[in-house]
Design a protein around this motif. Structure first.
Motif, PDB file in Angstrom:
ATOM      1  N   TYR A 270     -14.596   3.207  -7.272  1.00 25.95           N
ATOM      2  CA  TYR A 270     -13.399   3.299  -8.115  1.00 25.95           C
ATOM      3  C   TYR A 270     -12.179   2.743  -7.376  1.00 25.95           C
ATOM      4  O   TYR A 270     -11.388   1.971  -7.931  1.00 25.95           O
ATOM      5  CB  TYR A 270     -13.193   4.758  -8.496  1.00 25.95           C
ATOM      6  CG  TYR A 270     -11.987   5.007  -9.377  1.00 25.95           C
ATOM      7  CD1 TYR A 270     -11.966   4.590 -10.706  1.00 25.95           C
ATOM      8  CD2 TYR A 270     -10.884   5.669  -8.874  1.00 25.95           C
ATOM      9  CE1 TYR A 270     -10.865   4.817 -11.499  1.00 25.95           C
ATOM     10  CE2 TYR A 270      -9.776   5.904  -9.659  1.00 25.95           C
ATOM     11  CZ  TYR A 270      -9.765   5.479 -10.973  1.00 25.95           C
ATOM     12  OH  TYR A 270      -8.682   5.711 -11.757  1.00 25.95           O
ATOM     13  N   VAL A 271     -12.008   3.125  -6.105  1.00 26.88           N
ATOM     14  CA  VAL A 271     -10.877   2.630  -5.300  1.00 26.88           C
ATOM     15  C   VAL A 271     -10.984   1.126  -5.091  1.00 26.88           C
ATOM     16  O   VAL A 271      -9.993   0.396  -5.148  1.00 26.88           O
ATOM     17  CB  VAL A 271     -10.828   3.382  -3.955  1.00 26.88           C
ATOM     18  CG1 VAL A 271      -9.791   2.756  -3.033  1.00 26.88           C
ATOM     19  CG2 VAL A 271     -10.522   4.852  -4.178  1.00 26.88           C
ATOM     20  N   ALA A 272     -12.188   0.643  -4.849  1.00 28.65           N
ATOM     21  CA  ALA A 272     -12.363  -0.791  -4.620  1.00 28.65           C
ATOM     22  C   ALA A 272     -12.007  -1.598  -5.861  1.00 28.65           C
ATOM     23  O   ALA A 272     -11.385  -2.665  -5.767  1.00 28.65           O
ATOM     24  CB  ALA A 272     -13.812  -1.069  -4.202  1.00 28.65           C
ATOM     25  N   ILE A 273     -12.386  -1.097  -7.035  1.00 27.60           N
ATOM     26  CA  ILE A 273     -12.061  -1.810  -8.270  1.00 27.60           C
ATOM     27  C   ILE A 273     -10.549  -1.858  -8.480  1.00 27.60           C
ATOM     28  O   ILE A 273      -9.971  -2.892  -8.837  1.00 27.60           O
ATOM     29  CB  ILE A 273     -12.763  -1.144  -9.462  1.00 27.60           C
ATOM     30  CG1 ILE A 273     -14.278  -1.361  -9.358  1.00 27.60           C
ATOM     31  CG2 ILE A 273     -12.246  -1.710 -10.778  1.00 27.60           C
ATOM     32  CD1 ILE A 273     -15.065  -0.633 -10.427  1.00 27.60           C
ATOM     33  N   LEU A 274      -9.880  -0.732  -8.244  1.00 33.26           N
ATOM     34  CA  LEU A 274      -8.423  -0.710  -8.387  1.00 33.26           C
ATOM     35  C   LEU A 274      -7.758  -1.663  -7.394  1.00 33.26           C
ATOM     36  O   LEU A 274      -6.806  -2.386  -7.734  1.00 33.26           O
ATOM     37  CB  LEU A 274      -7.904   0.715  -8.184  1.00 33.26           C
ATOM     38  CG  LEU A 274      -8.253   1.732  -9.271  1.00 33.26           C
ATOM     39  CD1 LEU A 274      -7.666   3.097  -8.925  1.00 33.26           C
ATOM     40  CD2 LEU A 274      -7.730   1.268 -10.624  1.00 33.26           C
ATOM     41  N   PHE A 275      -8.247  -1.668  -6.156  1.00 31.10           N
ATOM     42  CA  PHE A 275      -7.636  -2.523  -5.130  1.00 31.10           C
ATOM     43  C   PHE A 275      -7.808  -3.995  -5.483  1.00 31.10           C
ATOM     44  O   PHE A 275      -6.853  -4.787  -5.419  1.00 31.10           O
ATOM     45  CB  PHE A 275      -8.273  -2.223  -3.779  1.00 31.10           C
ATOM     46  CG  PHE A 275      -7.789  -3.123  -2.687  1.00 31.10           C
ATOM     47  CD1 PHE A 275      -6.531  -2.971  -2.118  1.00 31.10           C
ATOM     48  CD2 PHE A 275      -8.603  -4.152  -2.215  1.00 31.10           C
ATOM     49  CE1 PHE A 275      -6.100  -3.821  -1.113  1.00 31.10           C
ATOM     50  CE2 PHE A 275      -8.179  -5.001  -1.219  1.00 31.10           C
ATOM     51  CZ  PHE A 275      -6.925  -4.838  -0.659  1.00 31.10           C
ATOM     52  N   LEU A 276      -9.007  -4.376  -5.869  1.00 31.08           N
ATOM     53  CA  LEU A 276      -9.251  -5.780  -6.192  1.00 31.08           C
ATOM     54  C   LEU A 276      -8.469  -6.199  -7.435  1.00 31.08           C
ATOM     55  O   LEU A 276      -7.954  -7.322  -7.514  1.00 31.08           O
ATOM     56  CB  LEU A 276     -10.743  -6.013  -6.397  1.00 31.08           C
ATOM     57  CG  LEU A 276     -11.619  -5.878  -5.142  1.00 31.08           C
ATOM     58  CD1 LEU A 276     -13.083  -6.074  -5.496  1.00 31.08           C
ATOM     59  CD2 LEU A 276     -11.181  -6.880  -4.083  1.00 31.08           C
ATOM     60  N   GLY A 277      -8.370  -5.301  -8.415  1.00 27.91           N
ATOM     61  CA  GLY A 277      -7.583  -5.632  -9.604  1.00 27.91           C
ATOM     62  C   GLY A 277      -6.123  -5.829  -9.271  1.00 27.91           C
ATOM     63  O   GLY A 277      -5.467  -6.747  -9.790  1.00 27.91           O
ATOM     64  N   ALA A 278      -5.587  -4.988  -8.388  1.00 31.35           N
ATOM     65  CA  ALA A 278      -4.182  -5.128  -7.989  1.00 31.35           C
ATOM     66  C   ALA A 278      -3.948  -6.437  -7.242  1.00 31.35           C
ATOM     67  O   ALA A 278      -2.943  -7.131  -7.455  1.00 31.35           O
ATOM     68  CB  ALA A 278      -3.768  -3.934  -7.136  1.00 31.35           C
ATOM     69  N   VAL A 279      -4.874  -6.798  -6.353  1.00 33.94           N
ATOM     70  CA  VAL A 279      -4.733  -8.059  -5.606  1.00 33.94           C
ATOM     71  C   VAL A 279      -4.774  -9.247  -6.558  1.00 33.94           C
ATOM     72  O   VAL A 279      -3.984 -10.197  -6.432  1.00 33.94           O
ATOM     73  CB  VAL A 279      -5.845  -8.159  -4.542  1.00 33.94           C
ATOM     74  CG1 VAL A 279      -5.859  -9.561  -3.931  1.00 33.94           C
ATOM     75  CG2 VAL A 279      -5.622  -7.127  -3.444  1.00 33.94           C
ATOM     76  N   GLN A 280      -5.671  -9.214  -7.512  1.00 31.27           N
ATOM     77  CA  GLN A 280      -5.771 -10.321  -8.450  1.00 31.27           C
ATOM     78  C   GLN A 280      -4.497 -10.456  -9.295  1.00 31.27           C
ATOM     79  O   GLN A 280      -3.989 -11.569  -9.508  1.00 31.27           O
ATOM     80  CB  GLN A 280      -6.984 -10.123  -9.359  1.00 31.27           C
ATOM     81  CG  GLN A 280      -8.312 -10.273  -8.644  1.00 31.27           C
ATOM     82  CD  GLN A 280      -9.489  -9.938  -9.536  1.00 31.27           C
ATOM     83  OE1 GLN A 280      -9.324  -9.510 -10.679  1.00 31.27           O
ATOM     84  NE2 GLN A 280     -10.699 -10.104  -9.014  1.00 31.27           N
ATOM     85  N   LEU A 281      -3.969  -9.335  -9.780  1.00 30.11           N
ATOM     86  CA  LEU A 281      -2.743  -9.399 -10.567  1.00 30.11           C
ATOM     87  C   LEU A 281      -1.559  -9.889  -9.735  1.00 30.11           C
ATOM     88  O   LEU A 281      -0.717 -10.654 -10.222  1.00 30.11           O
ATOM     89  CB  LEU A 281      -2.441  -8.017 -11.152  1.00 30.11           C
ATOM     90  CG  LEU A 281      -3.400  -7.532 -12.242  1.00 30.11           C
ATOM     91  CD1 LEU A 281      -3.017  -6.118 -12.686  1.00 30.11           C
ATOM     92  CD2 LEU A 281      -3.370  -8.475 -13.433  1.00 30.11           C
ATOM     93  N   LEU A 282      -1.505  -9.469  -8.477  1.00 26.97           N
ATOM     94  CA  LEU A 282      -0.427  -9.937  -7.609  1.00 26.97           C
ATOM     95  C   LEU A 282      -0.519 -11.439  -7.386  1.00 26.97           C
ATOM     96  O   LEU A 282       0.490 -12.156  -7.454  1.00 26.97           O
ATOM     97  CB  LEU A 282      -0.485  -9.193  -6.277  1.00 26.97           C
ATOM     98  CG  LEU A 282       0.545  -9.622  -5.218  1.00 26.97           C
ATOM     99  CD1 LEU A 282       1.964  -9.379  -5.723  1.00 26.97           C
ATOM    100  CD2 LEU A 282       0.310  -8.873  -3.914  1.00 26.97           C
ATOM    101  N   CYS A 283      -1.711 -11.913  -7.126  1.00 28.18           N
ATOM    102  CA  CYS A 283      -1.892 -13.358  -6.916  1.00 28.18           C
ATOM    103  C   CYS A 283      -1.551 -14.144  -8.178  1.00 28.18           C
ATOM    104  O   CYS A 283      -0.921 -15.203  -8.106  1.00 28.18           O
ATOM    105  CB  CYS A 283      -3.324 -13.654  -6.479  1.00 28.18           C
ATOM    106  SG  CYS A 283      -3.766 -12.939  -4.875  1.00 28.18           S
TER     107      CYS A 283
END
Length: 388
Positions: A270-283
């Motif tokens: 769950y944490v990994a999905i949130l982290f990767l989603g945040a990185v993608q949106l930031l990029c």
């Protein structure tokens, strides 16, 4: 306005500053009059919606050196400042805000320093910002540290838009192809000889600040994205870090599968999905900022539109007798003495067409034949009208 070319132009961007303008004129005018040389004050009205235009019109009645440039809509502080710089005519061009937080008396010191040392740029640097709030000081310090780290140490620390530019610097700015200039970064980038003059930042004389938090964030974003590609590189490194983390998570998931404990790892997944989603949106957001700037540059829309400039208006002509007496027009001879055209039989020949031509006048300069009841003049053989 004075007919002589001003040696100094002072650009003042204004937006809804009706309460502070009289105080600005009361303090700025004695400083400029004391220079004993021609000058102009270019007040750029950035689409104000209060009584600012009325106050400026009232000040111009008693201050001939005041010049008002009005923009059609609110285009932003940097756009209004750019419009004033490009329309200024002085050998040196200074810029100052209308809130009197930057003391006008420093302008004399900046002009003297530029002339003595043959400088093109003189920055006003805030040596004391105790009058600003703690939040304003902390965010300003963070902004300058970030900008100097991304752009370079050519940007003076704690130097806003209070500066003096030579005519050569202004012309160099005019040659740049950019539509939306961030002058705090562009001016140091030019590399002209410069110096700094420290001053103490004062309290706002009247009114409230027009630089809200959203405007400050927008200025910081424009400053970074217009001068550096570092955020894109940051997005790249975030993507690389995300890929390494994903690789570790794959190894962890494979080991957990072998140990038959996959259900227990739902929190980490769950944490990994949130982290990767945040990185993608930031990029994507960083990429969108640069794509947006490219889109605006391709459109080529001007950053501002000038509605009016009082320098374009004709200057009133001074006259000792404002209402000159007009003598009645002398008549050479009485109307009764003018030789009339004898009545004749109507001519069947068609007259020439004249659309909008003036009516024919009778000889002697009296009145038209159509106005005194006489018959129209006879056509001659050559097609011309015969006089009476």
């Amino acid at each position: 306005m004075t007919s002589r070319t001003p040696s100094l132009s002072v650009v003042v961007p204004i937006f809804n500053e009706e309460s502070v303008l009289p105080l600005l004129a009361r303090r700025l005018r004695p400083v400029l009059d004391g220079l004993d040389e021609p000058y102009e004050v270019v007040a750029v009205d950035d689409g104000s919606t209060d009584a600012t235009p009325v106050v400026l019109a009232g000040l111009r009645r008693s201050w001939p050196q005041l010049r008002v440039v009005r923009l059609r809509r609110n285009s932003g502080h940097q756009a209004a400042l750019t419009a004033g710089l490009f329309r200024a005519r002085g050998g040196y061009v200074a810029s100052i805000d209308a809130d009197l937080q930057d003391p006008p008396e420093v302008l004399v010191e900046m002009l003297t320093l530029a002339r003595e040392r043959a400088l093109d740029i003189v920055y006003g640097v805030r040596s004391d910002r105790s009058t600003d709030s703690t939040f304003k000081r902390s965010t300003a310090g963070l902004y300058y540290r970030l900008v100097r780290r991304l752009v370079g140490n050519t940007v003076p620390a704690q130097a806003g838009d209070f500066r003096l530019l030579s005519r050569a610097t202004v012309e160099a700015l005019r040659e740049l192809p950019e539509r939306r200039l961030v002058l705090r970064l562009v001016v140091p980038w030019l590399g002209f000889p410069s110096a700094e003059v420290p001053y103490v930042r004062e309290q706002r004389a009247a009114g409230s600040t027009k630089y809200s938090l959203s405007r400050m964030v927008r200025l910081a974003t424009d400053s970074i994205t217009s001068f550096s590609a570092v955020p894109l590189r940051v997005a790249t490194w975030l993507g690389v870090g995300g890929m390494l983390l994903c690789a570790l998570m794959v190894v962890f998931a494979f080991v957990a599968y072998l140990r038959d404990s996959t259900v227990a790892g739902w929190a980490s997944l769950y944490v990994a999905i949130l982290f990767l989603g945040a990185v993608q949106l930031l990029c994507l957001g960083l990429l969108g900022e640069y794509v947006g700037r490219i889109y605006a540059a391709v459109q080529g829309r001007p950053a501002y539109f000038v509605s009016s400039d009082t320098a374009d208006l004709p200057e009133p002509v001074a006259s000792a007798d404002p209402v000159p007496s007009v003598e009645p027009m002398a008549i050479a001879e009485p109307v009764d003495a003018v030789e009339r055209v004898p009545s004749a039989e109507p001519v069947n020949e068609p007259l020439e067409e004249s659309f909008g031509a003036p009516a024919a006048r009778t000889g002697g300069g009296a009145t038209s034949a159509t106005h005194d009841g006489a018959a129209p003049p006879r056509r001659g053989r050559a097609g011309t009208r015969t006089g009476g």
